[in-house]
Write a protein that holds these residues in place. Sequence first.
Motif, mmCIF file in Angstrom:
data_model
loop_
_atom_site.group_PDB
_atom_site.id
_atom_site.type_symbol
_atom_site.label_atom_id
_atom_site.label_comp_id
_atom_site.label_asym_id
_atom_site.label_seq_id
_atom_site.Cartn_x
_atom_site.Cartn_y
_atom_site.Cartn_z
ATOM 1 N N PRO A 11 30.077 -8.647 47.069
ATOM 2 C CA PRO A 11 29.377 -9.298 45.953
ATOM 3 C C PRO A 11 29.224 -10.815 46.128
ATOM 4 C CG PRO A 11 31.029 -7.769 45.124
ATOM 5 C CD PRO A 11 31.247 -7.893 46.600
ATOM 6 N N ALA A 12 30.182 -11.467 46.799
ATOM 7 C CA ALA A 12 30.075 -12.908 47.039
ATOM 8 C C ALA A 12 28.903 -13.181 47.982
ATOM 9 C CB ALA A 12 31.375 -13.452 47.620
ATOM 10 N N LEU A 13 28.822 -12.411 49.066
ATOM 11 C CA LEU A 13 27.714 -12.574 50.004
ATOM 12 C C LEU A 13 26.383 -12.257 49.329
ATOM 13 C CD1 LEU A 13 26.550 -13.124 52.793
ATOM 14 C CD2 LEU A 13 27.131 -10.761 53.420
ATOM 15 N N ARG A 14 26.335 -11.201 48.534
ATOM 16 C CA ARG A 14 25.095 -10.836 47.832
ATOM 17 C C ARG A 14 24.630 -11.966 46.915
ATOM 18 N NH1 ARG A 14 27.086 -5.631 47.433
ATOM 19 N NH2 ARG A 14 27.917 -6.004 45.360
ATOM 20 N N SER A 15 25.567 -12.607 46.222
ATOM 21 C CA SER A 15 25.178 -13.694 45.313
ATOM 22 C C SER A 15 24.555 -14.856 46.083
ATOM 23 C CB SER A 15 26.369 -14.156 44.467
ATOM 24 O OG SER A 15 27.285 -14.905 45.230
ATOM 25 N N VAL A 16 25.077 -15.150 47.275
ATOM 26 C CA VAL A 16 24.519 -16.218 48.107
ATOM 27 C C VAL A 16 23.154 -15.804 48.645
ATOM 28 C CG1 VAL A 16 24.831 -17.445 50.301
ATOM 29 C CG2 VAL A 16 26.724 -17.289 48.672
ATOM 30 N N LEU A 17 23.035 -14.572 49.111
ATOM 31 C CA LEU A 17 21.747 -14.097 49.626
ATOM 32 C C LEU A 17 20.683 -14.099 48.528
ATOM 33 C CD1 LEU A 17 22.962 -11.192 51.933
ATOM 34 C CD2 LEU A 17 21.993 -13.392 52.645
ATOM 35 N N THR A 18 21.070 -13.731 47.314
ATOM 36 C CA THR A 18 20.128 -13.752 46.185
ATOM 37 C C THR A 18 19.666 -15.175 45.908
ATOM 38 O OG1 THR A 18 21.123 -11.780 45.223
ATOM 39 C CG2 THR A 18 19.836 -13.170 43.741
ATOM 40 N N ALA A 19 20.602 -16.128 45.917
ATOM 41 C CA ALA A 19 20.240 -17.533 45.693
ATOM 42 C C ALA A 19 19.326 -18.039 46.806
ATOM 43 C CB ALA A 19 21.493 -18.391 45.588
ATOM 44 N N LEU A 20 19.610 -17.644 48.052
ATOM 45 C CA LEU A 20 18.763 -18.074 49.166
ATOM 46 C C LEU A 20 17.362 -17.484 49.056
ATOM 47 C CD1 LEU A 20 21.256 -17.879 52.153
ATOM 48 C CD2 LEU A 20 20.112 -19.934 51.276
ATOM 49 N N GLY A 21 17.247 -16.299 48.471
ATOM 50 C CA GLY A 21 15.949 -15.651 48.301
ATOM 51 C C GLY A 21 15.176 -16.152 47.099
ATOM 52 N N SER A 22 15.788 -17.002 46.302
ATOM 53 C CA SER A 22 15.142 -17.524 45.099
ATOM 54 C C SER A 22 14.524 -18.885 45.398
ATOM 55 C CB SER A 22 16.177 -17.671 43.980
ATOM 56 O OG SER A 22 15.656 -18.460 42.943
ATOM 57 N N PRO A 23 13.198 -18.989 45.355
ATOM 58 C CA PRO A 23 12.564 -20.289 45.628
ATOM 59 C C PRO A 23 13.054 -21.390 44.693
ATOM 60 C CG PRO A 23 10.911 -18.561 45.435
ATOM 61 C CD PRO A 23 12.231 -17.955 45.053
ATOM 62 N N THR A 24 13.311 -21.062 43.446
ATOM 63 C CA THR A 24 13.767 -22.101 42.526
ATOM 64 C C THR A 24 15.179 -22.556 42.848
ATOM 65 O OG1 THR A 24 14.412 -20.406 40.938
ATOM 66 C CG2 THR A 24 12.265 -21.447 40.620
ATOM 67 N N ALA A 25 16.047 -21.634 43.241
ATOM 68 C CA ALA A 25 17.425 -22.017 43.563
ATOM 69 C C ALA A 25 17.457 -22.925 44.780
ATOM 70 C CB ALA A 25 18.280 -20.780 43.806
ATOM 71 N N VAL A 26 16.669 -22.612 45.806
ATOM 72 C CA VAL A 26 16.702 -23.394 47.046
ATOM 73 C C VAL A 26 15.960 -24.710 46.905
ATOM 74 C CG1 VAL A 26 15.955 -23.421 49.461
ATOM 75 C CG2 VAL A 26 17.035 -21.389 48.520
ATOM 76 N N HIS A 27 14.805 -24.703 46.265
ATOM 77 C CA HIS A 27 13.974 -25.916 46.241
ATOM 78 C C HIS A 27 14.286 -26.862 45.090
ATOM 79 C CE1 HIS A 27 11.729 -24.742 49.684
ATOM 80 N NE2 HIS A 27 11.569 -23.543 49.171
ATOM 81 N N GLU A 28 15.029 -26.429 44.084
ATOM 82 C CA GLU A 28 15.354 -27.320 42.982
ATOM 83 C C GLU A 28 16.762 -27.895 43.082
ATOM 84 O OE1 GLU A 28 14.443 -25.601 39.210
ATOM 85 O OE2 GLU A 28 12.344 -25.300 39.728
ATOM 86 N N VAL A 29 17.450 -27.589 44.167
ATOM 87 C CA VAL A 29 18.788 -28.157 44.348
ATOM 88 C C VAL A 29 18.670 -29.552 44.928
ATOM 89 C CG1 VAL A 29 19.877 -25.919 44.672
ATOM 90 C CG2 VAL A 29 19.026 -27.149 46.651
ATOM 91 N N ARG A 30 19.742 -30.309 44.835
ATOM 92 C CA ARG A 30 19.738 -31.659 45.388
ATOM 93 C C ARG A 30 20.315 -31.652 46.800
ATOM 94 N NH1 ARG A 30 19.210 -35.225 40.687
ATOM 95 N NH2 ARG A 30 19.403 -33.877 38.882
ATOM 96 N N THR A 31 19.837 -30.727 47.616
ATOM 97 C CA THR A 31 20.260 -30.625 48.998
ATOM 98 C C THR A 31 19.027 -30.826 49.870
ATOM 99 O OG1 THR A 31 21.930 -29.055 48.305
ATOM 100 C CG2 THR A 31 21.493 -29.158 50.644
#
Length: 195
Positions: A11-31
């Motif tokens: 479930p920890a890996l799935r949560s990260v993969l889901t975030a990586l697959g979300s354009p808003t999660a990846v592009h709206e972060v301050r990274t």
Amino acid sequence: MPLLVPPAPAPALRSVLTALGSPTAVHEVRTPALSSLSGPFEPEHPLPVHLLDDITTPAGPPRVRLTGWRFMLRDGDRTVAAAEAMLTADGWAFSHFSQGPYVASAELALRQAESLPTAYQPRLLSIPELYMVALWLHGDPTADAAEGGLGAGDLLVPLAPAPPGIAAHRPHPAADLLPVLTHRLTPAPLLGSPA
């Protein structure tokens, strides 16, 4: 000798993969690396993240507890950031992406640890009281990654930037480094006060 990396909870890996697959999660972060690169980003080197609570507690050994799993994120052949899943009351959930000196420092410390003659289980140890993170090389490489405290055979490798006077990327026996850290947090007696 190779490090024996424990498997991350699915479930920890799935949560990260889901975030990586979300354009808003990846592009709206301050990274900046994640927002400026197109990916795909591959989560690798899962490390359990433990928190060292109140290292100045006089009763018994310091308490550590599992708080999350950190994954290094690769874009092609280079590590560009990290993603962390945290343990919540409902299970594992994506926490955040990060970039900066601790990501590069952790990668370097892992490479250095692979050349040690003894097998270890790599973990991350966060010491918020000192604004410090260390690669924790647990002496029992087959231990449950969520369990266990700092043992006699464990090594701590402070990541850069380390607190002043603590050498980054130098393995320290946990039993030797913990008293130094505790001493840094013990307030000095006031002038004129009884000792």
